[in-house]
Scaffold this motif. Structure first.
Motif, short mmCIF file in Angstrom:
data_model
loop_
_atom_site.label_atom_id
_atom_site.label_comp_id
_atom_site.label_asym_id
_atom_site.label_seq_id
_atom_site.Cartn_x
_atom_site.Cartn_y
_atom_site.Cartn_z
N VAL A 240 0.84 -1.19 -0.23
CA VAL A 240 -0.55 0.06 -0.45
C VAL A 240 1.30 1.32 -0.03
CG1 VAL A 240 -2.05 1.55 1.29
CG2 VAL A 240 -1.70 -1.42 1.08
N ILE A 241 0.59 2.03 -0.49
CA ILE A 241 1.07 3.38 -1.19
C ILE A 241 0.57 4.42 -0.56
CG2 ILE A 241 2.46 5.07 -2.20
CD1 ILE A 241 2.95 3.06 -4.32
N VAL A 242 0.76 4.73 0.41
CA VAL A 242 -0.53 5.93 1.87
C VAL A 242 1.03 7.44 1.58
CG1 VAL A 242 0.81 5.16 3.65
CG2 VAL A 242 -1.60 6.25 4.01
N GLY A 243 -0.56 8.29 2.15
CA GLY A 243 0.73 9.51 2.13
C GLY A 243 -0.60 11.00 2.13
N PRO A 244 -0.31 11.77 2.16
CA PRO A 244 -1.15 12.91 1.73
C PRO A 244 -1.84 13.08 0.99
CG PRO A 244 1.03 13.69 2.22
CD PRO A 244 1.24 12.61 2.99
N SER A 245 -2.79 14.11 0.53
CA SER A 245 -3.17 14.42 -0.75
C SER A 245 -2.10 15.32 -1.29
CB SER A 245 -4.09 15.50 -0.63
OG SER A 245 -5.38 15.71 -1.64
#
Ligand code: ATP
Length: 380
Positions: A33-38
């Motif tokens: 999963v690649i996650v991060g803020p907008s």
């Protein structure tokens, strides 16, 4: 199935650097999963893997093929998007199989068989003759997944596929996606801004900020051993408390407390060698004194400023030596704003960060069987 290897990929749009030198290896059959803020560059990274965007520099390998210059349909990938991207005038089945025949790789019989298998896996056999307008959001998302499954790709690429669903359906579809991955074991890259999705779905999670990978690790390791302040605050809800401290004789000292830091650690970043630091402690690792008798006797004073009953817990906002600190306390307490409380903490769950760079300097426990130094993006 296949591995994916990103080698120092960069993507610039005029003067915007959306992806800024990402190296990442996704293992065969892994769900990453690649996650991060907008705006951090996660969708662009996925679109580069898919071939919908081309890299400014760097290379991309899928399996043993360098796919950097290949068109999307030559990469053996299937994408699932947030908006499902279904054709409104086609039935669910036609949406699932559209284009497979003209691609030339499938016979009519194979297409029939694949559609039937995908429908069975997703439990949508009864919906195949309906058009998208006659399907609920969750059903549409299943059809979109069915379309990806039918093609039996080497890699699934999913861009926020659950974010158009309501909260309850999202939780249900999350569990279904997990089951689906257990069943198919297809290498999957999944993009989301939702850290709960990231933590629940990923074999490993890559946290991105500013187009760069901050850390890649299994979910529990990210939570327990964040490599920098960004990851520490991004993973976990409510976010980790951050308090400016001075390190004096192996203690983290602030106006309200002097907390001894365990020194029996494996790496070299002992607290004695650190002077100023940011102490990180999660709200769930702080307790009202007496509520967690096994944690020892160190306590410090705080003043409650706000109480938020969450049903399964009570979130207390406290003032600790001039800094706001959240504490996840037992529910049904009679505490009110203005009350003075004594707090204690789990000594194994303290973190120190460099106040300038944000890099992790110290965690009060180390990963079991893992003596690697903190502060380096691990596992990528
Ligand atoms: P979100 O969660 O909001 O979708 P994201 O992390 O997926 O965000 P990207 O869509 O990858 O972020 O965008 C990264 C940066 O690149 C942003 O600053 C965005 O404005 C910019 N960007 C993305 N696509 C383009 C484009 N086609 N042209 C110009 N700038 C773009």
């Amino acid at each position: 199935m296949a591995t994916i290897q990103l080698n120092d990929i960069v993507k610039r749009f005029d003067d915007i650097t959306a992806v800024d030198g990402i190296d990442l290896r996704v293992r065969d059959g892994e769900f990453i999963v690649i996650v991060g803020p907008s705006g951090c560059g996660k969708s662009t990274t996925l679109r580069l893997v898919s071939g919908l965007e081309s890299v400014t520099s760097g290379t991309i390998e899928i399996g043993d093929r360098d796919v950097t210059g290949l068109e999307p349909n030559e990469r053996h990938i299937s994408m699932v998007f947030q908006n499902y991207a279904l054709y409104p005038h086609m039935t669910a089945k036609r949406n699932m199989t559209f284009g497979m025949k003209s691609a030339g790789s499938f016979t009519d019989d194979e297409i029939e068989q694949r559609a039937a298998e995908a429908a069975s896996i997703l439990d949508i056999e009864d919906l195949l003759d309906r058009k998208p307008a006659a399907l609920s959001g969750g059903e549409r998302q299943r059809v979109a997944l069915g379309r990806a499954i039918c093609r039996d790709p080497e890699v699934f690429l999913m861009d926020e596929p659950l974010s158009n669903l309501d909260a309850k359906l999202r939780v249900q579809m999350r569990a279904e996606l997990s089951k689906l991955h257990d069943e198919l074991a297809t290498t999957t890259v999944y993009v989301t801004h939702d850290q709960t999705e990231a933590m629940t779905l990923g074999d490993r999670v890559a946290v991105i900020d500013g187009g760069q990978i901050q850390q890649v690790d299994p979910p529990q390791k990210l939570y327990d051993f964040p490599s920098n302040r960004f990851v520490a605050e991004f993973i976990g809800d409510p976010a980790m408390n951050m308090l400016d401290v001075e390190i004096v004789d192996g203690h983290a000292v602030q106006e309200a407390f002097s907390i001894p830091l365990p020194t029996e650690r494996v790496d070299d970043s002992r607290p004695e060698s650190i002077r100023n630091a940011t102490l990180g402690v999660r709200p769930e690792d702080l307790y009202l004194a007496g509520a967690a008798p096994s944690l020892g006797e160190e306590t410090f004073g705080a003043t409650v400023t706000v109480t938020e009953p969450l049903g399964d817990s009570l979130l207390l906002y406290c003032e600790v030596g001039g800094t706001e600190c959240k504490v996840q306390a037992e529910p049904r307490s009679a505490l009110q704003p203005g009350d003075a409380v004594e707090l204690t903490y789990d000594p194994d769950r303290l973190h120190l960060f460099d106040p300038e760079t944000g890099e992790a300097l110290y965690h009060s426990s180390t990963p079991s069987g893992d003596a690697e130094a903190v502060g380096t993006p691990a596992g990528n």
